[in-house]
Write an enzyme that holds these catalytic residues in place. Sequence first.
Site, PDB file in Angstrom:
ATOM      1  N   HIS A 199     -17.285  -0.913   3.689  1.00 10.74           N
ATOM      2  CA  HIS A 199     -15.935  -1.012   4.254  1.00 10.74           C
ATOM      3  C   HIS A 199     -15.931  -1.808   5.558  1.00 10.74           C
ATOM      4  CE1 HIS A 199     -11.797   0.138   5.142  1.00 10.74           C
ATOM      5  NE2 HIS A 199     -12.193   0.413   6.372  1.00 10.74           N
ATOM      6  N   TYR A 252       0.871  -1.173   0.000  1.00  6.71           N
ATOM      7  CA  TYR A 252       0.000   0.000   0.000  1.00  6.71           C
ATOM      8  C   TYR A 252       0.908   1.223   0.000  1.00  6.71           C
ATOM      9  CZ  TYR A 252      -4.143  -2.809   0.979  1.00  6.71           C
ATOM     10  OH  TYR A 252      -5.165  -3.719   0.891  1.00  6.71           O
TER      11      TYR A 252
END
Length: 640
Positions: free
Chosen positions: A435, A240
């Site tokens: 999420h 990431y």
Amino acid sequence: MRLLNKDLRLQDVVLMYVTLLAALVVLLVAPYQAPSSVAPSRLPLPYSVPLDPAGQLQLSWNISYPRQEVYLELRAKELRHGVLLGMSDWGEVTNADLVLLWDDGQKSYFGDAWSDADGRVTLDNQQDYQLLEAHNSPKGFTLLFRRPFSTCDPHDYVIEALVLTALCSDWQEGTVHVIYAILDQPIYSLKQLNVSRLQTGVQRILLLRPDMPAPSLPPDVRSLEVLAPDIIIPNQETTYWCHTYLLPPNMPKNHIIMGHCMATFLTLRTQYESVVTAGNEAIVHHIEVFECSPQMDTVPQYNGPCDSKMKPPKLNFCRHVLAAWALGAEAFYYPSDAGLPLGGEGSSRFLRLEVHYHNPLLISGRRDSSGIRLWYTPSLRRFDAGIMELGLVYTPVMAVPPHQDSFPLTGYCTAACTRMALPPGGIHIFASQLHTHLAGRTVRTVLVRGGREVEVVQEDKHYSTHYQIIRILRKMVTVLPGDTLVTKCTYNTEDRNKPTVGGFGIMEEMCVNYVHYYPRTKLELCKSHVDLDYLQKYFSLINRFHGGEGCSCSQKTVEEEFASVSWDSFSEEVLSSLYTTSPITMHCNQSTAELFPGDWEKQKIPKVSEVLQRRPYPCELGQTAPWNTGPTEVQPDHNG
């Protein structure tokens, strides 16, 4: 192309050719999600995604909602002895729905199959995949086939469910985990094939898409690209990457109207899209752009891994999602009368770009400048769009016991909050981003009016935290003052020995739906959590049940209390009951993070007396039948 079923008589072959020709004619004239200018000589396949990191397999598809069928084209650059494609709940190769092309050293066959709990492959007695075309070309081997959304075959994957609303029926688009493998050896009998022994991969996609045409952009549209600055992708499987981006000084208010994933990403009041560096299409997994808190005057520049200890702590306050893209997603358009504000009073100049690289082949030295292109316009539209958080507050009081197969947690946006914060005409939700963290398995947000479920806002029965995109709703959902929004998540902690508490860490959990809506209101967060006093009563009860002296809650943190619980069926069931019956604390927050006026403590959980039921599939009504009862012999056309 010649398609021959094994052991067919001549008249059967002739009948099959006639039937196939008629089917192809129907396909060519049926309504599809494609521009009317497309010639009817070839089935349009507007959606496409690379399956493997090396780019050897490409999957393209289209959907017919009236026929409740999906049309799939699988292209292999190098075929070898066949290819396997499948679908399973979360990407497992066992208990999977499979479609195969294989050869036995002499002939090639196409067929519907399934794998058992040990990975052994069995040809399905009910052949629900119909081969439409097979051909070779210099670019590779191509298969075109179709399958109903649901087949009523217990070995087949159901491509989501049709739900009912108070006004009409609608499809819910959920994540589909596609598994794939290239067959390196002839398969003399499918009974000898075990998919667990193959080198398989998994790709996550949204198979069902909204059938809405892309709107035209205004003549004064501009673009803004938020890109990774020519980084070298680390030679590790998962990275990431975070990069801070600074908007121009004194930027006036604009409206983002479109977004797109590209090597650059631009957003203004109209839309956004992704920009992926050429050659990295199979490595760039997903991209997000976040706006930093307007309360921060400065944000340090940073360009590096998001989990690095060198990352400035202030970047943790860059959490307001502006745009999100994942592999296979299309450009994101705002409704014609709304746009997301960018620049101007009350906004931040600082953005955070986050790019997820999936590099299982550990490729070294690959450079990348991918990101998001935001399209915006200075001609402001009628309404500002807004983003509202629904679900659970990020707090450890909401926890999941260890070793759970499916443990539910539910967050509420209550009628009292919507009555206080929404305008008389309500708001219109047009997109949604679900999420959770790693343990999340399903997410569902439903609109409740008068104690009845009225409409599903968004649902994903096969949710993955590795595939998070903003999903445009096929039909906008109107939320009126006094309505309730219920967001329920389920979690799997079978591989964990300790409780999983709510929080920001990746091993902690969340349950959130970021809904995109208009007109924008002051309500930015409408979430809940269990009342803390009732949770302390739970700790006291469980401690006494296991021979302790009750709760020492004033001396321990909630995390410490959960860690000290002796987890068994009793403590697990009581906690689940606590979460579904005890009073809640509401967070009915304005954009300033202040609560709206009102008493938000010890609120009753909203009652739902009537739930939505799904509509039967055609196969459940006896309206469909399998295409064949056995595999289809394949003799592809050869195109130069």
